[in-house]
Design an enzyme around this catalytic site. Structure first.
Site, PDB file in Angstrom:
ATOM      1  N   ARG A 235       9.872 -24.155   1.968  1.00 28.54           N
ATOM      2  CA  ARG A 235       9.218 -24.127   3.374  1.00 28.54           C
ATOM      3  C   ARG A 235       8.295 -25.289   3.625  1.00 28.54           C
ATOM      4  NH1 ARG A 235       8.623 -17.474   3.676  1.00 28.54           N
ATOM      5  NH2 ARG A 235      10.821 -17.132   3.695  1.00 28.54           N
TER       6      ARG A 235
ATOM      7  N   HIS B 257       3.072 -18.362   9.186  1.00 28.09           N
ATOM      8  CA  HIS B 257       3.999 -17.047   9.036  1.00 28.09           C
ATOM      9  C   HIS B 257       3.313 -16.271   7.820  1.00 28.09           C
ATOM     10  CE1 HIS B 257       7.781 -15.352   8.124  1.00 28.09           C
ATOM     11  NE2 HIS B 257       7.518 -15.679   6.827  1.00 28.09           N
TER      12      HIS B 257
ATOM     13  N   ARG C  42       4.429 -19.987  -0.871  1.00 28.91           N
ATOM     14  CA  ARG C  42       5.471 -18.946  -1.229  1.00 28.91           C
ATOM     15  C   ARG C  42       6.757 -19.182  -1.173  1.00 28.91           C
ATOM     16  NH1 ARG C  42       7.895 -14.800   1.316  1.00 28.91           N
ATOM     17  NH2 ARG C  42       6.818 -15.029   3.166  1.00 28.91           N
TER      18      ARG C  42
ATOM     19  N   HIS D 188       6.253 -21.570   8.679  1.00 29.22           N
ATOM     20  CA  HIS D 188       7.757 -21.558   8.136  1.00 29.22           C
ATOM     21  C   HIS D 188       8.583 -22.437   9.229  1.00 29.22           C
ATOM     22  CE1 HIS D 188      11.440 -19.504   7.831  1.00 29.22           C
ATOM     23  NE2 HIS D 188      10.951 -18.802   7.128  1.00 29.22           N
TER      24      HIS D 188
ATOM     25  N   GLY E  35       0.830  -1.287   0.021  1.00 29.98           N
ATOM     26  CA  GLY E  35       0.123  -0.144  -0.197  1.00 29.98           C
ATOM     27  C   GLY E  35       0.816   1.216  -0.114  1.00 29.98           C
TER      28      GLY E  35
HETATM   29  C1  LIG Z   1       8.512 -12.263  10.521  1.00 29.23           C
HETATM   30  C2  LIG Z   1       8.263 -12.171   9.100  1.00 29.23           C
HETATM   31  C3  LIG Z   1       9.528 -12.054   8.236  1.00 29.23           C
HETATM   32  C4  LIG Z   1       9.454 -11.873   6.922  1.00 29.23           C
HETATM   33  N1  LIG Z   1      10.520 -11.787   6.058  1.00 29.23           N
HETATM   34  C5  LIG Z   1      10.437 -11.736   4.783  1.00 29.23           C
HETATM   35  C6  LIG Z   1      11.553 -11.679   3.932  1.00 29.23           C
HETATM   36  O1  LIG Z   1      12.479 -11.722   4.368  1.00 29.23           O
HETATM   37  N2  LIG Z   1      11.230 -11.620   2.464  1.00 29.23           N
HETATM   38  C7  LIG Z   1       9.898 -11.599   1.965  1.00 29.23           C
HETATM   39  O2  LIG Z   1       9.795 -11.626   0.686  1.00 29.23           O
HETATM   40  N3  LIG Z   1       8.813 -11.685   2.723  1.00 29.23           N
HETATM   41  C8  LIG Z   1       8.925 -11.834   4.255  1.00 29.23           C
HETATM   42  N4  LIG Z   1       7.765 -11.780   5.167  1.00 29.23           N
HETATM   43  C9  LIG Z   1       6.502 -11.775   4.286  1.00 29.23           C
HETATM   44  C10 LIG Z   1       6.070 -10.076   4.121  1.00 29.23           C
HETATM   45  O3  LIG Z   1       7.080  -9.616   5.297  1.00 29.23           O
HETATM   46  C11 LIG Z   1       4.905  -9.644   4.133  1.00 29.23           C
HETATM   47  O4  LIG Z   1       4.251 -10.826   3.367  1.00 29.23           O
HETATM   48  C12 LIG Z   1       4.544  -8.267   3.404  1.00 29.23           C
HETATM   49  O5  LIG Z   1       5.411  -7.411   4.009  1.00 29.23           O
HETATM   50  C13 LIG Z   1       3.129  -7.938   3.397  1.00 29.23           C
HETATM   51  O6  LIG Z   1       3.156  -6.543   3.000  1.00 29.23           O
HETATM   52  P1  LIG Z   1       1.917  -5.815   2.743  1.00 29.23           P
HETATM   53  O7  LIG Z   1       2.143  -4.524   2.154  1.00 29.23           O
HETATM   54  O8  LIG Z   1       0.810  -6.702   1.875  1.00 29.23           O
HETATM   55  O9  LIG Z   1       1.179  -5.767   4.225  1.00 29.23           O
HETATM   56  P2  LIG Z   1       1.512  -5.481   5.690  1.00 29.23           P
HETATM   57  O10 LIG Z   1       3.125  -5.088   5.582  1.00 29.23           O
HETATM   58  O11 LIG Z   1       0.959  -6.356   6.695  1.00 29.23           O
HETATM   59  O12 LIG Z   1       0.571  -4.081   5.846  1.00 29.23           O
HETATM   60  C14 LIG Z   1      -0.741  -4.174   6.083  1.00 29.23           C
HETATM   61  C15 LIG Z   1      -1.053  -2.682   6.147  1.00 29.23           C
HETATM   62  O13 LIG Z   1      -2.576  -2.622   6.289  1.00 29.23           O
HETATM   63  C16 LIG Z   1      -2.972  -1.796   7.362  1.00 29.23           C
HETATM   64  N5  LIG Z   1      -4.228  -2.535   7.904  1.00 29.23           N
HETATM   65  C17 LIG Z   1      -4.747  -3.730   7.909  1.00 29.23           C
HETATM   66  N6  LIG Z   1      -5.813  -3.873   8.257  1.00 29.23           N
HETATM   67  C18 LIG Z   1      -6.380  -2.563   8.195  1.00 29.23           C
HETATM   68  C19 LIG Z   1      -7.608  -2.247   8.525  1.00 29.23           C
HETATM   69  N7  LIG Z   1      -8.759  -3.099   8.826  1.00 29.23           N
HETATM   70  N8  LIG Z   1      -7.990  -0.685   8.494  1.00 29.23           N
HETATM   71  C20 LIG Z   1      -6.845   0.035   8.274  1.00 29.23           C
HETATM   72  N9  LIG Z   1      -5.696  -0.553   7.774  1.00 29.23           N
HETATM   73  C21 LIG Z   1      -5.509  -2.055   8.063  1.00 29.23           C
HETATM   74  C22 LIG Z   1      -1.906  -2.006   8.398  1.00 29.23           C
HETATM   75  O14 LIG Z   1      -2.185  -0.728   8.989  1.00 29.23           O
HETATM   76  C23 LIG Z   1      -0.772  -1.719   7.436  1.00 29.23           C
HETATM   77  O15 LIG Z   1      -0.469  -0.477   7.160  1.00 29.23           O
HETATM   78  C24 LIG Z   1       8.064 -12.048   6.536  1.00 29.23           C
HETATM   79  C25 LIG Z   1       6.951 -11.966   7.254  1.00 29.23           C
HETATM   80  C26 LIG Z   1       7.089 -12.033   8.702  1.00 29.23           C
HETATM   81  C27 LIG Z   1       5.928 -12.319   9.424  1.00 29.23           C
END
Ligand SMILES: Cc1cc2nc3c(=O)[nH]c(=O)nc-3n(C[C@H](O)[C@H](O)[C@H](O)COP(=O)(O)OP(=O)(O)OC[C@H]3O[C@@H](n4cnc5c(N)ncnc54)[C@H](O)[C@@H]3O)c2cc1C
Length: 637
Positions: free
Chosen positions: A330, A401, A435, A266, A45
């Site tokens: 994984r 995870h 994934r 994971h 986003g």
């Molecule tokens: C510990 C960990 C390590 C990881 N390491 C890796 C890595 O090394 N490499 C890799 O490729 N992936 C990794 N991943 C996966 C990756 O981090 C996530 O899949 C990715 O960051 C998700 O990004 P996103 O923008 O889709 O969502 P997010 O970063 O989860 O953002 C969600 C957003 O939505 C908002 N939101 C949610 N619900 C609402 C609501 N109802 N109203 C208003 N706002 C809302 C939140 O405030 C936030 O801003 C890891 C995951 C974890 C858990």
């Protein structure tokens, strides 16, 4: 319902280019007349909001944290994939595409995955230009390391903090647009419903989490980038706030939920150590570049690791999968760890752990080299477990995870609701049933920086500009319903806390819809979830009121959604009578206990349509066609 993925025709390598050319454009002067809502400011986003504003659109961005910098994306540790082929080890866009389709056990849409691989290289260039401090080799080129499911080194990283650095990059682009007045940023807002006007997504209802006020926001299109739903399991590596509620609100309004049962477990997380624990910690997959996974050869061997001689250790991944060794994907690594523990070879107090051992790597490269590569991860491990992983092997066990399932979207990332787009982990699009490591950051940023900014124009070019106001009756009605649900939650005044219900739901999901599933268990889980949901609405205790900062109320709404969504996951798992990737139904396995797909009957995306509370959802499917990759039994031997 006919599910049209809108995949462009022609050879796979030219589809995206051609599609971009054929998409209608919005005149630059007209862009400022369109309003776009972006919910979620993580990598998906944040990148989208900044880029759309840079293009000239008027953007309103929302997140529930106090700042976009705290999105769950910040937790990403290990890295981001791209097909740059800097190590000259044979990588290419086609190989990244192939590895990703195969890694997902042939349950993703080919065209989307190819586009993702094409965008991967643009992301690295873009992020370097933003100043992301990627690790470099001594010659100054960006360094790479290996992740699971690939035999090339294609993962770019910033120590164990890649997500944080990438998010700071997206956040600085976003901040520039906020300062320019092109993005209106609404932190501390939780989206509680989607507003539809004439069958199109035209706005959202949010709750101001500080004042408790409900607000209506109207726009010409709505983008959800609200992350994954792994917290349905209560214990997961996700941030505590990660939830399914925005997606579920869209589902209730008619958006299809695709493959909800595809969850990633994971293999390398710090094992559970107590009943009252509420969070699990990931040990990055990058550690499997140098760490060797093993268990004692003999079941029940309780000697400490240093007393178990080399000949009595079972390096089960290396012996079973000689080609990929410790770097199998994984799902495969997790299932094997479970298998070892089920056979009584698990280590630690609970027997639910295996070793990840750096002894050989330290002997070979020296402690300093290992510290440079993984120092912050080792430090984190030591802080949590009080064990020094430079001296004694880490103990790890699989944990929830990532969620591959999400809102169904077409090639344009638009859901079946016109004007509703879904990005990042919140959509189902690119990873199939499993994934590969370091591919989520790639997907979120590809969606936000490079895909949506084109495809949303194709929708808006044919739409009326700024035609809807938040005073429309659809907003008034929806807001009323949201308020009624809040009032109901506050009025129950029962005896059990929200967390108590959540923990019980998580256990049901883990036991019956987790790493291994079977039909009898899934049937049982369905009844258990329904009963628990019934009790929740009669006996939950939500202290405090609705007109101020009330985290119990926030959680209550999310857990109420999880209690409905958990059943949908189970329904989806029951419908998919095969095993594939992270969906392992014990009834469908090869002689070697690998996932046994049924391509004749299940080579499709399962997409579910809401039919009302307590009703079974309606099933739709999008058939998957594989024209560029041959469907085979996955082998990492
Ligand atoms: C510990 C960990 C390590 C990881 N390491 C890796 C890595 O090394 N490499 C890799 O490729 N992936 C990794 N991943 C996966 C990756 O981090 C996530 O899949 C990715 O960051 C998700 O990004 P996103 O923008 O889709 O969502 P997010 O970063 O989860 O953002 C969600 C957003 O939505 C908002 N939101 C949610 N619900 C609402 C609501 N109802 N109203 C208003 N706002 C809302 C939140 O405030 C936030 O801003 C890891 C995951 C974890 C858990």
């Amino acid at each position: 319902m006919l599910l049209d993925g809108k995949v462009p025709g022609g050879p796979i390598a030219g589809k995206w280019d051609r599609h971009r050319f054929e998409l209608k454009l919005v005149n630059p002067a007209n862009k400022r007349k369109f309003n776009i809502i972006v919910v979620g400011t993580g990598l998906g986003g944040g990148a989208a909001a900044a880029t759309l504003a840079e293009l000239g659109y008027c953007v309103k961005a929302f997140c529930f944290q106090d700042t976009p910098r705290r999105a769950h994306s910040i937790a990403a540790q290990g890295g981001i994939n791209a097909a740059k082929n800097y190590p000259n080890d044979g990588d290419s866009i086609h190989r990244l595409f192939y590895d990703t389709v195969k890694g997902g056990d042939f349950r993703a849409r080919e065209a989307n995955v190819h586009r993702l691989a094409e965008c991967s290289n643009l992301i690295i260039d873009h992020c370097v230009a933003q100043g992301i401090p990627f690790a470099r080799d001594y010659g100054g080129l960006l360094a790479n390391r290996s992740f699971g499911g690939a035999q090339v080194s294609r993962t770019f990283y910033a120590r164990g903090q890649t997500g944080q650095q990438l998010l700071l990059g997206a956040y600085s682009s976003l901040s520039r647009q906020i300062a320019d007045g092109k993005v209106e940023m609404y932190p501390r807002r939780e989206m509680l419903d989607l507003v539809m006007v004439n069958g199109h997504a035209k706005g959202i209802i949010v709750r101001n989490l500080i004042t408790g006020e409900l607000e209506s926001h109207a726009a010409d299109a709505v983008v959800l980038a609200t992350g994954g739903y792994g917290n349905v399991f209560f214990l997961s590596t996700n941030a505590m706030g990660s939830n399914v509620s925005a997606n579920f609100a869209a589902y209730r309004k008619g958006a299809l939920f695709a493959n909800p049962c595809f969850t990633q477990i994971h293999p390398t997380c710090i094992p559970v150590h107590g009943t009252y624990q509420s969070k699990l910690t990931l040990m990055s997959e990058s550690l499997r570049n140098d760490g060797r996974v093993w268990v004692p050869q003999n079941p029940g061997d309780k000697r400490p690791p240093h007393q178990i001689p080399e000949g009595e250790r079972d390096y089960y991944l290396e012996s079973k999968y000689p080609s990929f060794g410790n770097l199998v994907p994984r799902d495969v690594a997790s299932r094997n760890a479970k298998e070892q523990c089920d056979a009584g070879k698990g280590v630690g107090d609970t027997g639910l752990a295996v070793y990840l051992d750096f002894g050989d790597a330290i002997k070979r490269d020296g402690e300093d080299v290992i510290r440079k590569k993984y120092g912050n991860l080792f430090q984190m491990y030591e802080k949590i477990t009080a064990d020094n992983p430079y001296q004694t092997p880490m103990m790890i066990y699989p944990a929830v995870h990532y969620t591959m399932g999400g809102m169904w979207v077409d090639y344009n990332l638009m859901s079946n609701i016109p004007g509703l787009f879904v990005l990042g982990e919140a959509n189902f699009s690119d990873h199939g049933a499993n994934r590969l490591g370091a591919s989520a950051l790639m997907q979120g940023l590809a969606d936000g920086y490079f895909v949506l900014p084109y495809t949303i124009g194709g929708y808006l070019a044919g739409a009326e500009k700024g035609s809807i106001s938040a005073n429309d009756t659809a907003f008034v009605e929806t807001e009323k319903n949201v308020q009624a649900r809040i009032d109901k939650l506050l009025s129950i005044n029962g005896k059990r806390t929200v967390d108590d219900f959540h923990r019980q739901l998580g256990l049901i999901m883990w036991d019956y819809c987790g790493m291994a599933r079977n039909n009898a268990g899934l049937e049982k889980a369905r009844t258990m979830i329904r009963d628990l949901r019934g009790e929740f609405w009669e006996n939950v205790l939500v202290p405090g009121g609705g007109k101020d900062f009330n985290q119990s109320l926030e959680k209550a709404g999310r857990v109420a959604d999880f209690l409905e969504f958990g059943e949908l996951m189970v329904i989806d798992a029951l419908a998919r009578q095969e095993s594939c990737g992270g969906h392992f139904n014990e009834g469908f396995q090869t002689d070697e206990n690998e996932a046994q797909r049924d391509d004749d009957n299940f080579c499709h995306v399962a997409a579910w349509q809401y039919q009302g509370e307590g009703q079974d959802p309606e099933f739709h499917k999008e058939e998957l066609k594989f024209e560029n990759v041959k469907l085979t039994q996955r082998s990492y031997k």
